[in-house]
Design a protein around this motif. Structure first.
Motif, PDB file in Angstrom:
ATOM      1  N   ILE A  54       0.843  -1.199   0.000  1.00  0.00           N
ATOM      2  CA  ILE A  54       0.000   0.000   0.000  1.00  0.00           C
ATOM      3  C   ILE A  54       0.877   1.246   0.000  1.00  0.00           C
ATOM      4  O   ILE A  54       0.601   2.215  -0.714  1.00  0.00           O
ATOM      5  CB  ILE A  54      -0.960   0.003   1.209  1.00  0.00           C
ATOM      6  N   GLN A  55       1.953   1.234   0.778  1.00  0.00           N
ATOM      7  CA  GLN A  55       2.864   2.369   0.794  1.00  0.00           C
ATOM      8  C   GLN A  55       3.482   2.599  -0.579  1.00  0.00           C
ATOM      9  O   GLN A  55       3.599   3.750  -1.034  1.00  0.00           O
ATOM     10  CB  GLN A  55       3.962   2.165   1.840  1.00  0.00           C
ATOM     11  N   ALA A  56       3.866   1.510  -1.251  1.00  0.00           N
ATOM     12  CA  ALA A  56       4.445   1.636  -2.587  1.00  0.00           C
ATOM     13  C   ALA A  56       3.425   2.207  -3.570  1.00  0.00           C
ATOM     14  O   ALA A  56       3.751   3.061  -4.402  1.00  0.00           O
ATOM     15  CB  ALA A  56       4.944   0.273  -3.065  1.00  0.00           C
ATOM     16  N   LYS A  57       2.193   1.762  -3.470  1.00  0.00           N
ATOM     17  CA  LYS A  57       1.145   2.267  -4.354  1.00  0.00           C
ATOM     18  C   LYS A  57       0.897   3.755  -4.123  1.00  0.00           C
ATOM     19  O   LYS A  57       0.741   4.530  -5.082  1.00  0.00           O
ATOM     20  CB  LYS A  57      -0.143   1.473  -4.138  1.00  0.00           C
ATOM     21  N   ILE A  58       0.876   4.172  -2.870  1.00  0.00           N
ATOM     22  CA  ILE A  58       0.677   5.581  -2.547  1.00  0.00           C
ATOM     23  C   ILE A  58       1.817   6.415  -3.116  1.00  0.00           C
ATOM     24  O   ILE A  58       1.594   7.462  -3.722  1.00  0.00           O
ATOM     25  CB  ILE A  58       0.543   5.785  -1.022  1.00  0.00           C
ATOM     26  N   ARG A  59       3.050   5.943  -2.923  1.00  0.00           N
ATOM     27  CA  ARG A  59       4.207   6.671  -3.454  1.00  0.00           C
ATOM     28  C   ARG A  59       4.118   6.806  -4.966  1.00  0.00           C
ATOM     29  O   ARG A  59       4.381   7.871  -5.513  1.00  0.00           O
ATOM     30  CB  ARG A  59       5.501   5.960  -3.065  1.00  0.00           C
ATOM     31  N   ARG A  60       3.763   5.713  -5.636  1.00  0.00           N
ATOM     32  CA  ARG A  60       3.645   5.754  -7.101  1.00  0.00           C
ATOM     33  C   ARG A  60       2.598   6.762  -7.527  1.00  0.00           C
ATOM     34  O   ARG A  60       2.827   7.573  -8.428  1.00  0.00           O
ATOM     35  CB  ARG A  60       3.264   4.377  -7.643  1.00  0.00           C
ATOM     36  N   GLU A  61       1.430   6.730  -6.894  1.00  0.00           N
ATOM     37  CA  GLU A  61       0.343   7.619  -7.299  1.00  0.00           C
ATOM     38  C   GLU A  61       0.630   9.080  -6.961  1.00  0.00           C
ATOM     39  O   GLU A  61       0.289   9.968  -7.736  1.00  0.00           O
ATOM     40  CB  GLU A  61      -0.965   7.177  -6.654  1.00  0.00           C
ATOM     41  N   LEU A  62       1.275   9.334  -5.836  1.00  0.00           N
ATOM     42  CA  LEU A  62       1.548  10.710  -5.446  1.00  0.00           C
ATOM     43  C   LEU A  62       2.705  11.333  -6.217  1.00  0.00           C
ATOM     44  O   LEU A  62       2.681  12.511  -6.560  1.00  0.00           O
ATOM     45  CB  LEU A  62       1.850  10.798  -3.945  1.00  0.00           C
ATOM     46  N   PHE A  63       3.735  10.533  -6.481  1.00  0.00           N
ATOM     47  CA  PHE A  63       4.960  11.087  -7.034  1.00  0.00           C
ATOM     48  C   PHE A  63       5.257  10.607  -8.454  1.00  0.00           C
ATOM     49  O   PHE A  63       6.359  10.784  -8.938  1.00  0.00           O
ATOM     50  CB  PHE A  63       6.141  10.750  -6.119  1.00  0.00           C
ATOM     51  N   GLU A  64       4.294  10.003  -9.125  1.00  0.00           N
ATOM     52  CA  GLU A  64       4.516   9.412 -10.444  1.00  0.00           C
ATOM     53  C   GLU A  64       5.100  10.410 -11.438  1.00  0.00           C
ATOM     54  O   GLU A  64       6.122  10.165 -12.045  1.00  0.00           O
ATOM     55  CB  GLU A  64       3.198   8.857 -10.975  1.00  0.00           C
ATOM     56  N   GLY A  65       4.480  11.537 -11.619  1.00  0.00           N
ATOM     57  CA  GLY A  65       4.945  12.498 -12.593  1.00  0.00           C
ATOM     58  C   GLY A  65       5.845  13.566 -12.024  1.00  0.00           C
ATOM     59  O   GLY A  65       6.312  14.445 -12.746  1.00  0.00           O
ATOM     60  N   ARG A  66       6.132  13.501 -10.755  1.00  0.00           N
ATOM     61  CA  ARG A  66       6.884  14.560 -10.090  1.00  0.00           C
ATOM     62  C   ARG A  66       8.314  14.680 -10.618  1.00  0.00           C
ATOM     63  O   ARG A  66       8.798  15.775 -10.855  1.00  0.00           O
ATOM     64  CB  ARG A  66       6.900  14.311  -8.590  1.00  0.00           C
ATOM     65  N   ASN A  75      14.311  19.202  -7.285  1.00  0.00           N
ATOM     66  CA  ASN A  75      13.596  18.830  -6.068  1.00  0.00           C
ATOM     67  C   ASN A  75      13.899  17.384  -5.717  1.00  0.00           C
ATOM     68  O   ASN A  75      13.744  16.499  -6.539  1.00  0.00           O
ATOM     69  CB  ASN A  75      12.075  18.983  -6.241  1.00  0.00           C
ATOM     70  N   ASP A  76      14.353  17.150  -4.486  1.00  0.00           N
ATOM     71  CA  ASP A  76      14.649  15.800  -4.030  1.00  0.00           C
ATOM     72  C   ASP A  76      13.527  15.321  -3.122  1.00  0.00           C
ATOM     73  O   ASP A  76      13.112  16.026  -2.216  1.00  0.00           O
ATOM     74  CB  ASP A  76      15.969  15.750  -3.249  1.00  0.00           C
ATOM     75  N   VAL A  77      13.059  14.118  -3.382  1.00  0.00           N
ATOM     76  CA  VAL A  77      12.018  13.518  -2.568  1.00  0.00           C
ATOM     77  C   VAL A  77      12.584  12.257  -1.958  1.00  0.00           C
ATOM     78  O   VAL A  77      13.138  11.417  -2.644  1.00  0.00           O
ATOM     79  CB  VAL A  77      10.755  13.180  -3.411  1.00  0.00           C
ATOM     80  N   ASP A  78      12.456  12.119  -0.640  1.00  0.00           N
ATOM     81  CA  ASP A  78      12.953  10.941   0.059  1.00  0.00           C
ATOM     82  C   ASP A  78      11.861   9.882   0.096  1.00  0.00           C
ATOM     83  O   ASP A  78      10.871  10.023   0.793  1.00  0.00           O
ATOM     84  CB  ASP A  78      13.371  11.336   1.474  1.00  0.00           C
ATOM     85  N   PHE A  79      12.057   8.814  -0.676  1.00  0.00           N
ATOM     86  CA  PHE A  79      11.067   7.747  -0.743  1.00  0.00           C
ATOM     87  C   PHE A  79      11.290   6.677   0.326  1.00  0.00           C
ATOM     88  O   PHE A  79      10.534   5.728   0.421  1.00  0.00           O
ATOM     89  CB  PHE A  79      11.089   7.070  -2.120  1.00  0.00           C
ATOM     90  N   SER A  80      12.320   6.811   1.134  1.00  0.00           N
ATOM     91  CA  SER A  80      12.625   5.780   2.135  1.00  0.00           C
ATOM     92  C   SER A  80      11.798   5.934   3.408  1.00  0.00           C
ATOM     93  O   SER A  80      11.795   5.036   4.241  1.00  0.00           O
ATOM     94  CB  SER A  80      14.110   5.817   2.483  1.00  0.00           C
ATOM     95  N   THR A  81      11.106   7.042   3.567  1.00  0.00           N
ATOM     96  CA  THR A  81      10.311   7.214   4.785  1.00  0.00           C
ATOM     97  C   THR A  81       9.070   6.358   4.727  1.00  0.00           C
ATOM     98  O   THR A  81       8.552   6.081   3.645  1.00  0.00           O
ATOM     99  CB  THR A  81       9.896   8.699   4.977  1.00  0.00           C
ATOM    100  N   THR A  82       8.590   5.925   5.890  1.00  0.00           N
ATOM    101  CA  THR A  82       7.398   5.104   5.942  1.00  0.00           C
ATOM    102  C   THR A  82       6.261   5.916   6.523  1.00  0.00           C
ATOM    103  O   THR A  82       6.474   6.841   7.302  1.00  0.00           O
ATOM    104  CB  THR A  82       7.612   3.851   6.814  1.00  0.00           C
ATOM    105  N   LEU A  83       5.063   5.556   6.162  1.00  0.00           N
ATOM    106  CA  LEU A  83       3.883   6.214   6.694  1.00  0.00           C
ATOM    107  C   LEU A  83       3.555   5.647   8.057  1.00  0.00           C
ATOM    108  O   LEU A  83       3.557   4.445   8.257  1.00  0.00           O
ATOM    109  CB  LEU A  83       2.677   5.986   5.765  1.00  0.00           C
ATOM    110  N   THR A  84       3.300   6.519   9.016  1.00  0.00           N
ATOM    111  CA  THR A  84       2.913   6.035  10.348  1.00  0.00           C
ATOM    112  C   THR A  84       1.702   6.775  10.815  1.00  0.00           C
ATOM    113  O   THR A  84       1.379   7.811  10.373  1.00  0.00           O
ATOM    114  CB  THR A  84       4.045   6.225  11.380  1.00  0.00           C
TER     115      THR A  84
END
Length: 84
Positions: A54-66, A75-84
């Motif tokens: 689910i986290q991977a899907k959210i990342r893909r949908e939010l940052f797909e075209g970014r 712009n650097d986006v850190d994809f290693s953070t987890t949702l809590t």
């Protein structure tokens, strides 16, 4: 005998509850039940959001075209953070 829809007890009949139940008690009970239901749903959503897929899907949908749109801006986006 009293009406069955709204007032099941006449003044002479004994109530089931030893303590009279007031409007405030009924409101508090309804709010408690509503709160418990909402807390249960929040717990389910949190558990769902902790799943890696689910986290991977959210990342893909939010940052797909970014990266495509902002690659020139740096712009650097850190994809290693987890949702809590």
């Amino acid at each position: 005998m009293g009406q069955l829809c709204c007032f099941p007890f006449s003044r002479d009949e004994e109530k089931i509850s030893p303590k009279p139940i007031g409007i405030r008690d009924l409101i508090n009970e309804a709010l408690r039940r509503e709160r418990m239901g909402l807390q249960s749903k929040v717990k389910e959503i949190k558990a769902l959001l902790l799943k890696p897929e689910i986290q991977a899907k959210i990342r893909r949908e939010l940052f797909e075209g970014r990266f495509i749109n902002n690659s020139n801006q740096g712009n650097d986006v850190d994809f290693s953070t987890t949702l809590t």
